[in-house]
Enzyme design. Structure first.
Site, PDB file in Angstrom:
ATOM      1  N   HIS A   1     -47.866  39.585  27.363  1.00 27.28           N
ATOM      2  CA  HIS A   1     -48.801  40.337  26.521  1.00 27.28           C
ATOM      3  C   HIS A   1     -49.551  39.385  25.584  1.00 27.28           C
ATOM      4  O   HIS A   1     -50.785  39.431  25.484  1.00 27.28           O
ATOM      5  CB  HIS A   1     -48.023  41.387  25.712  1.00 27.28           C
ATOM      6  CG  HIS A   1     -48.838  42.116  24.706  1.00 27.28           C
ATOM      7  ND1 HIS A   1     -49.397  43.355  24.952  1.00 27.28           N
ATOM      8  CD2 HIS A   1     -49.206  41.788  23.440  1.00 27.28           C
ATOM      9  CE1 HIS A   1     -50.061  43.749  23.876  1.00 27.28           C
ATOM     10  NE2 HIS A   1     -49.967  42.820  22.947  1.00 27.28           N
ATOM     11  N   GLU A   2     -48.806  38.519  24.908  1.00 29.00           N
ATOM     12  CA  GLU A   2     -49.435  37.591  23.956  1.00 29.00           C
ATOM     13  C   GLU A   2     -50.275  36.541  24.679  1.00 29.00           C
ATOM     14  O   GLU A   2     -51.308  36.114  24.162  1.00 29.00           O
ATOM     15  CB  GLU A   2     -48.381  36.950  23.064  1.00 29.00           C
ATOM     16  CG  GLU A   2     -47.578  37.939  22.221  1.00 29.00           C
ATOM     17  CD  GLU A   2     -48.401  38.873  21.350  1.00 29.00           C
ATOM     18  OE1 GLU A   2     -49.573  38.561  21.037  1.00 29.00           O
ATOM     19  OE2 GLU A   2     -47.875  39.944  20.981  1.00 29.00           O
TER      20      GLU A   2
ATOM     21  N   HIS B   1     -53.574  37.995  25.053  1.00 27.79           N
ATOM     22  CA  HIS B   1     -54.420  37.799  23.871  1.00 27.79           C
ATOM     23  C   HIS B   1     -55.000  36.388  23.845  1.00 27.79           C
ATOM     24  O   HIS B   1     -56.185  36.206  23.558  1.00 27.79           O
ATOM     25  CB  HIS B   1     -53.618  38.032  22.584  1.00 27.79           C
ATOM     26  CG  HIS B   1     -53.385  39.461  22.263  1.00 27.79           C
ATOM     27  ND1 HIS B   1     -54.399  40.386  22.145  1.00 27.79           N
ATOM     28  CD2 HIS B   1     -52.233  40.146  22.019  1.00 27.79           C
ATOM     29  CE1 HIS B   1     -53.892  41.574  21.839  1.00 27.79           C
ATOM     30  NE2 HIS B   1     -52.575  41.453  21.763  1.00 27.79           N
TER      31      HIS B   1
END
Length: 143
Positions: A69-70, A73
């Protein structure tokens, strides 16, 4: 902007892996593990250095999802310092959180895995869980 699925496919092809830790390492993104309390993880950059922070109290499978997920980003929103990822973020309608969740689902749940299960009795929820993706996010997988 290219579709998220296409970006993920290009990353996997370039780095020959869908392991978020390995991709982060190859992209020179620092990964740090720490006790973050109720926070699952977060991404930030300082100058030209990018960091992914992951709560070390999470089970390994959830740490892998948080890393994915990160990483989303870091790749999709490289100049943003993202807010903390909390469990309720899975249900966020905030555009960048939905995009990072989509990135993580596409990275961890490959099309080949879905095709492998198509003739079985497994549901999409179960396929997601088997590949370290929260079942609440199964609707984000594009086939």
């Amino acid at each position: 902007m290219k579709s998220i699925k296409r970006k993920v496919d290009e990353l996997i092809k370039k780095y020959k892996t869908n392991d978020p830790y390995q991709i982060a390492k190859l992209k020179n993104i620092e990964i740090q593990h720490a006790d973050l309390g109720n926070t699952l993880g977060f991404y930030f950059h300082d100058s030209r250095i990018k960091f992914i922070n992951i709560n070390n109290n999470l089970p390994a499978e959830m740490q892998r999802f948080v890393c994915a997920h990160e990483l989303g980003h870091a790749i999709l929103h490289p100049r943003s310092n993202t807010p903390f990822l909390k469990k309720n973020t899975f249900f966020s309608i905030d555009k960048i959180e939905v995009e990072a969740n989509t990135f993580a689902v596409e990275l961890l749940l490959l099309d080949e895995a879905i095709y492998e299960y198509r003739d079985s009795n497994l549901s999409m929820y179960e396929a997601c869980e088997m590949h370290g993706t929260p079942r609440e996010l199964s609707h984000l997988k594009k086939i």
